[in-house]
Design an enzyme around this catalytic site. Structure first.
Site, mmCIF file in Angstrom:
data_model
loop_
_atom_site.group_PDB
_atom_site.id
_atom_site.type_symbol
_atom_site.label_atom_id
_atom_site.label_comp_id
_atom_site.label_asym_id
_atom_site.label_seq_id
_atom_site.Cartn_x
_atom_site.Cartn_y
_atom_site.Cartn_z
ATOM 1 N N ASP A 43 0.823 -1.215 0.000
ATOM 2 C CA ASP A 43 0.000 0.000 0.000
ATOM 3 C C ASP A 43 0.861 1.271 0.000
ATOM 4 O O ASP A 43 0.339 2.378 0.096
ATOM 5 C CB ASP A 43 -0.965 0.015 1.194
ATOM 6 C CG ASP A 43 -0.243 0.102 2.534
ATOM 7 O OD1 ASP A 43 1.007 -0.046 2.544
ATOM 8 O OD2 ASP A 43 -0.902 0.328 3.561
ATOM 9 N N GLY A 44 2.199 1.116 -0.099
ATOM 10 C CA GLY A 44 3.084 2.280 -0.182
ATOM 11 C C GLY A 44 3.727 2.666 1.133
ATOM 12 O O GLY A 44 4.571 3.564 1.158
ATOM 13 N N HIS A 136 16.010 28.733 2.986
ATOM 14 C CA HIS A 136 15.325 29.798 2.241
ATOM 15 C C HIS A 136 15.303 31.100 3.057
ATOM 16 O O HIS A 136 15.393 32.188 2.498
ATOM 17 C CB HIS A 136 13.903 29.358 1.884
ATOM 18 C CG HIS A 136 13.211 30.314 0.963
ATOM 19 N ND1 HIS A 136 13.700 30.620 -0.293
ATOM 20 C CD2 HIS A 136 12.082 31.050 1.104
ATOM 21 C CE1 HIS A 136 12.902 31.497 -0.877
ATOM 22 N NE2 HIS A 136 11.915 31.783 -0.048
ATOM 23 N N ASP A 176 15.199 39.580 -6.591
ATOM 24 C CA ASP A 176 14.171 40.226 -5.759
ATOM 25 C C ASP A 176 14.833 40.858 -4.538
ATOM 26 O O ASP A 176 16.026 40.690 -4.307
ATOM 27 C CB ASP A 176 13.079 39.227 -5.340
ATOM 28 C CG ASP A 176 13.656 37.977 -4.694
ATOM 29 O OD1 ASP A 176 14.724 38.073 -4.054
ATOM 30 O OD2 ASP A 176 13.067 36.899 -4.842
ATOM 31 N N LYS A 199 10.422 43.468 -8.282
ATOM 32 C CA LYS A 199 9.293 42.807 -8.938
ATOM 33 C C LYS A 199 8.133 42.633 -7.967
ATOM 34 O O LYS A 199 8.323 42.586 -6.757
ATOM 35 C CB LYS A 199 9.712 41.446 -9.499
ATOM 36 C CG LYS A 199 9.956 40.375 -8.452
ATOM 37 C CD LYS A 199 10.049 39.024 -9.092
ATOM 38 C CE LYS A 199 10.417 37.900 -8.157
ATOM 39 N NZ LYS A 199 10.004 37.832 -6.824
ATOM 40 N N ARG A 201 4.849 40.019 -7.219
ATOM 41 C CA ARG A 201 4.371 38.675 -7.541
ATOM 42 C C ARG A 201 2.873 38.606 -7.225
ATOM 43 O O ARG A 201 2.482 38.596 -6.058
ATOM 44 C CB ARG A 201 5.138 37.648 -6.710
ATOM 45 C CG ARG A 201 4.882 36.216 -7.091
ATOM 46 C CD ARG A 201 5.427 35.272 -6.043
ATOM 47 N NE ARG A 201 6.875 35.131 -6.063
ATOM 48 C CZ ARG A 201 7.531 34.309 -6.864
ATOM 49 N NH1 ARG A 201 6.872 33.570 -7.738
ATOM 50 N NH2 ARG A 201 8.840 34.218 -6.800
ATOM 51 N N ASP A 229 12.827 27.043 -8.927
ATOM 52 C CA ASP A 229 11.772 26.017 -8.948
ATOM 53 C C ASP A 229 11.191 25.916 -10.362
ATOM 54 O O ASP A 229 11.676 25.147 -11.185
ATOM 55 C CB ASP A 229 10.711 26.353 -7.897
ATOM 56 C CG ASP A 229 9.650 25.259 -7.773
ATOM 57 O OD1 ASP A 229 9.678 24.298 -8.562
ATOM 58 O OD2 ASP A 229 8.785 25.369 -6.883
ATOM 59 N N THR A 230 10.196 26.732 -10.682
ATOM 60 C CA THR A 230 9.622 26.665 -12.029
ATOM 61 C C THR A 230 10.406 27.524 -13.014
ATOM 62 O O THR A 230 10.107 27.528 -14.200
ATOM 63 C CB THR A 230 8.156 27.124 -12.023
ATOM 64 O OG1 THR A 230 8.106 28.470 -11.537
ATOM 65 C CG2 THR A 230 7.296 26.240 -11.144
ATOM 66 N N THR A 233 10.709 33.247 -12.306
ATOM 67 C CA THR A 233 11.370 34.463 -11.818
ATOM 68 C C THR A 233 12.691 34.696 -12.536
ATOM 69 O O THR A 233 12.965 35.778 -13.048
ATOM 70 C CB THR A 233 11.621 34.355 -10.294
ATOM 71 O OG1 THR A 233 10.376 34.220 -9.631
ATOM 72 C CG2 THR A 233 12.342 35.569 -9.759
#
Length: 319
Positions: A43-44, A136, A176, A199, A201, A229-230, A233
């Site tokens: 089941d993981g 971070h 930023d 900037k 967001r 990340d994506t 930015t």
């Protein structure tokens, strides 16, 4: 360090998030990786078995909480529990990338502070120390009531750029306001000026570039961030720098999270080269990673582990 590390009480284990980095760290220290198996029930559910005695040992577990984040956190918590019940003397968590670190305060009403939650989970499970890189937000160190060694990626990235012999003036750019301290640290090392991209967001993972503070005209711009990340930015920032007169744009970060459209964005952007560290394992995909240069954090982390184990100062590694 090719020699064998002599103290048998130092044990290094790796879970599934970044085995190549763990092997490199163990080799630098001069130890074999500890034997443990991570299996799944049908089941993981995660099952961990430590296959050697660790009674009275100082154990270092290497696990970045990168994608799939929840799996890797759960593996780590179960491993800590197994080590505690097997009478390890100390349980030191080496977390090159600290996941859930971006939610470090309540920016809006009714939001969680996941960076604190993860700290609580690690402590409750039984961790006695954390070694990590480029949180971070530095104040996350205060979320722990156990010692935390917070190493820096800027020296590794800076040393790479020092060896590049750029043909022209460079300027270090923070994408930023939050990253200005990081940009300034690199600028001091490279004896270069800094610029800041102002900037706004509108919502998470959507960046909107506004204006550039500082002189970038005709210069080679180096963008620095802790996490990409994506890549929204950083690629918008790169395009804005070129539009405003920068000659070429390089980018660097400590943690290449690189999710969703990140590779496509980077490859289609004005970024000439993206320098990252191996806190998170990159996919073995030459086409997608053609602009990416990985640097190793293994020498830094192995040195930190040896210093902690031998009860020496670790603060010299922060410089």
């Amino acid at each position: 360090m090719s020699n064998q590390y002599l103290d048998p009480k130092l044990k290094v284990f790796s879970l599934n998030s970044n085995l190549p980095l763990a092997e490199e760290i163990a080799k630098e220290i001069g130890v074999e990786l500890g034997k443990c198996s991570v299996t799944r029930f049908s089941d993981g559910e995660i099952q961990i078995n430590i296959e050697e005695s660790i009674r009275g040992c100082d154990v270092y577990v290497i696990q970045s909480t990168s994608w799939p984040v929840n799996e890797h956190i759960m593996e780590l918590l179960i491993m800590i529990d197994a080590l505690k019940r097997a009478s390890a003397k100390t349980i030191n968590i080496v977390m090159p990338y600290y996941g859930y670190g971006r939610q470090d305060r309540k920016a809006r009403a009714r939001e969680p502070i996941t960076a604190k939650l993860v700290a609580n989970l690690l402590e409750t499970a039984g961790a006695t120390r954390v070694i990590t890189l480029d949180l971070h937000a530095p104040q996350i160190q205060g979320f722990f009531d156990i010692p935390i060694d917070h190493l820096m990626g800027v020296p590794i990235l800076s040393d790479h750029y020092k060896s590049q012999n750029f043909d022209g003036d460079i300027v270090i750019v923070s994408p930023d306001h939050g990253g200005v301290t990081r940009a300034r640290k690199m600028a001091e090392r490279l004896k270069a000026p800094i610029a800041i991209i102002d900037k706004r967001r509108p919502k998470p993972n959507v960046a909107e570039v506004m204006n550039i503070v500082g002189n970038i005209d005709g210069k080679i711009a180096i963008l620095i961030d802790d996490i990409i990340d994506t890549a929204g930015t950083i690629t918008l920032a790169a395009n804005a720098l070129i539009e405003n007169g920068a000659r070429e744009v390089h980018a660097c970060c400590t943690h290449p999270v690189l999710s969703g459209p990140a590779f496509e964005r980077i490859n289609n952007s004005k970024i000439k080269q993206l320098v990252v560290t191996n806190t998170i394992a990159l996919p073995e995909d030459e086409e997608n990673t053609r602009k990416i240069v990985p640097l190793s954090v293994a020498p830094l982390i192995s040195e930190a582990i040896i210093r902690v184990h031998e009860e020496q100062s670790v603060s010299t590694l922060f410089d």
